[in-house]
Design a protein around this motif. Structure first.
Motif, PDB file in Angstrom:
ATOM      1  N   LEU A 101       0.865  -1.176   0.000  1.00 33.28           N
ATOM      2  CA  LEU A 101       0.000   0.000   0.000  1.00 33.28           C
ATOM      3  C   LEU A 101       0.899   1.221   0.000  1.00 33.28           C
ATOM      4  O   LEU A 101       1.893   1.265   0.744  1.00 33.28           O
ATOM      5  CB  LEU A 101      -0.899   0.013   1.237  1.00 33.28           C
ATOM      6  N   ILE A 103       1.188   5.316   0.618  1.00 25.89           N
ATOM      7  CA  ILE A 103       0.578   6.509   1.199  1.00 25.89           C
ATOM      8  C   ILE A 103       1.468   7.694   0.857  1.00 25.89           C
ATOM      9  O   ILE A 103       2.639   7.739   1.236  1.00 25.89           O
ATOM     10  CB  ILE A 103       0.414   6.393   2.716  1.00 25.89           C
ATOM     11  N   TRP A 107       1.035  10.750   7.239  1.00 24.82           N
ATOM     12  CA  TRP A 107      -0.088   9.983   7.805  1.00 24.82           C
ATOM     13  C   TRP A 107      -0.362  10.452   9.231  1.00 24.82           C
ATOM     14  O   TRP A 107      -0.081   9.768  10.211  1.00 24.82           O
ATOM     15  CB  TRP A 107       0.197   8.488   7.746  1.00 24.82           C
ATOM     16  N   PHE A 115      -3.272   4.059   9.415  1.00 25.01           N
ATOM     17  CA  PHE A 115      -1.922   3.663   8.993  1.00 25.01           C
ATOM     18  C   PHE A 115      -1.452   2.459   9.810  1.00 25.01           C
ATOM     19  O   PHE A 115      -0.919   1.478   9.253  1.00 25.01           O
ATOM     20  CB  PHE A 115      -0.959   4.836   9.164  1.00 25.01           C
ATOM     21  N   ALA A 118      -3.145  -0.633   8.685  1.00 25.11           N
ATOM     22  CA  ALA A 118      -2.596  -1.091   7.409  1.00 25.11           C
ATOM     23  C   ALA A 118      -1.315  -1.896   7.625  1.00 25.11           C
ATOM     24  O   ALA A 118      -1.081  -2.905   6.948  1.00 25.11           O
ATOM     25  CB  ALA A 118      -2.333   0.099   6.490  1.00 25.11           C
ATOM     26  N   TYR A 121      -2.361  -5.276   8.832  1.00 23.60           N
ATOM     27  CA  TYR A 121      -2.878  -6.083   7.720  1.00 23.60           C
ATOM     28  C   TYR A 121      -1.729  -6.649   6.885  1.00 23.60           C
ATOM     29  O   TYR A 121      -1.766  -7.808   6.449  1.00 23.60           O
ATOM     30  CB  TYR A 121      -3.779  -5.245   6.813  1.00 23.60           C
ATOM     31  N   LEU A 165      -9.494   4.574   3.974  1.00 23.80           N
ATOM     32  CA  LEU A 165      -8.108   4.116   3.949  1.00 23.80           C
ATOM     33  C   LEU A 165      -7.998   2.718   4.550  1.00 23.80           C
ATOM     34  O   LEU A 165      -7.278   1.864   4.023  1.00 23.80           O
ATOM     35  CB  LEU A 165      -7.208   5.097   4.705  1.00 23.80           C
ATOM     36  N   ARG A 166      -8.697   2.462   5.647  1.00 25.79           N
ATOM     37  CA  ARG A 166      -8.671   1.123   6.251  1.00 25.79           C
ATOM     38  C   ARG A 166      -9.169   0.072   5.263  1.00 25.79           C
ATOM     39  O   ARG A 166      -8.568  -0.995   5.113  1.00 25.79           O
ATOM     40  CB  ARG A 166      -9.538   1.095   7.512  1.00 25.79           C
ATOM     41  N   ALA A 169      -6.710  -0.377   2.347  1.00 25.37           N
ATOM     42  CA  ALA A 169      -5.539  -1.129   2.807  1.00 25.37           C
ATOM     43  C   ALA A 169      -5.873  -2.608   2.942  1.00 25.37           C
ATOM     44  O   ALA A 169      -5.088  -3.477   2.538  1.00 25.37           O
ATOM     45  CB  ALA A 169      -5.054  -0.574   4.140  1.00 25.37           C
TER      46      ALA A 169
END
Length: 278
Positions: A101, A103, A107, A115, A118, A121, A165-166, A169
């Motif tokens: 991912l 960015i 952030w 963030f 992410a 994840y 964003l979540r 991601a």
């Protein structure tokens, strides 16, 4: 004044504890920055927060042994940047288990918890998505002939940006053929003007149609499917929640009370997590 410590020392133990409990595998952070020229450029935004992103990434990576940090300069590593299609700085690339991912920008604010999620994840490759969503995303991967580009324009004062964003991601960490780039737009006013952005968040899929407002998981996955399949009908969302686009200076003026907030249901407030630089 810009904070010398993007991640306040008092918050680091809690962040370290969060990472200790959630990280299950290694995650690489690649940070791209650029040395600004003394000449004022009018054709692109300056790298306003290059130093802050570098410092924040270094502080963050120091909080868990599974995190590694590699720094690149957009000019000194120009060939690598072209190969990776890095076009503006600062960029943080989160890489884990064969997925990534990107960015663009700092952030901070409400984006900081997203963030961190992410990064989690990326460490597991198993974000908390519904089984039906994972099945749909796998189907999308199967009939894509080329990578699907997804761009998210967002801001550190906008809750819907953090939510989107979540999700972006999470999708990026399970799909083989999706490439997500999330841009913190408030520090790129020239880019915002060129894109004619008035509200956030904005999602553009496949370089084509763009969609304003936040997303629920099921709706976002279905819109990806339709876009990948070349279908023109958009997903109808129950509500489309947005925030007005504000530059960093405008957002700070509202936080400090110099100007009143825009007329909206969720006015910008002083963000948590990483603070907006001053």
């Amino acid at each position: 004044m810009v904070s010398e410590s993007p991640i306040p020392r008092t918050e680091r133990p809690a962040i370290a504890d969060f990472l200790a409990q959630r990280l299950v595998g290694p995650v690489a952070l690649d940070v791209w920055t650029q040395q600004e020229s003394d000449l004022v450029r009018t054709d692109r935004d300056p790298c306003t927060f290059c130093e802050q992103v570098t410092t924040a990434a270094r502080q963050f990576a120091s909080l868990h042994p599974a995190l590694s940090l590699t720094r690149y300069d957009l000019d000194r590593h120009a060939d690598r940047a072209r190969e990776a299609r890095i076009e503006r700085a600062p960029v943080t690339v989160i890489r884990g288990r064969g997925h990534e991912l990107r960015i663009v920008g700092l952030w901070s604010g409400v984006l900081f918890p997203a963030f961190m999620e992410a990064v989690v994840y990326a460490s597991s490759g198993a974000p908390p998505l519904q089984a039906s969503t994972i099945e749909k995303l796998a189907q999308i991967d199967e009939y894509l002939d080329e990578d699907l580009e997804v761009e998210l324009l967002m801001a550190p004062y906008d809750p819907q940006s953090a939510t989107t964003l979540r999700l972006a991601a999470a999708f990026a960490m399970v799909m083989r053929r999706v490439r997500v780039e999330a841009i913190e737009l408030s520090e790129f006013p020239l880019l915002a003007e060129a894109r004619m952005v008035a509200e956030l968040p904005v999602v553009t899929i496949g370089g084509g149609r763009r969609f304003t407002g936040g997303w629920a998981e099921e709706d976002f996955a279905e819109q990806l499917r339709r876009s990948a399949a070349g279908e023109t009908e958009s997903v109808i969302r129950d509500r489309i929640l947005t925030s007005p686009f504000l530059t960093i200076d405008q957002a700070q003026a509202i936080v400090t009370g110099e100007t009143p907030p825009p007329d909206q249901q969720q006015p910008p407030v002083s963000p948590g997590g990483l603070v907006l630089p001053r």
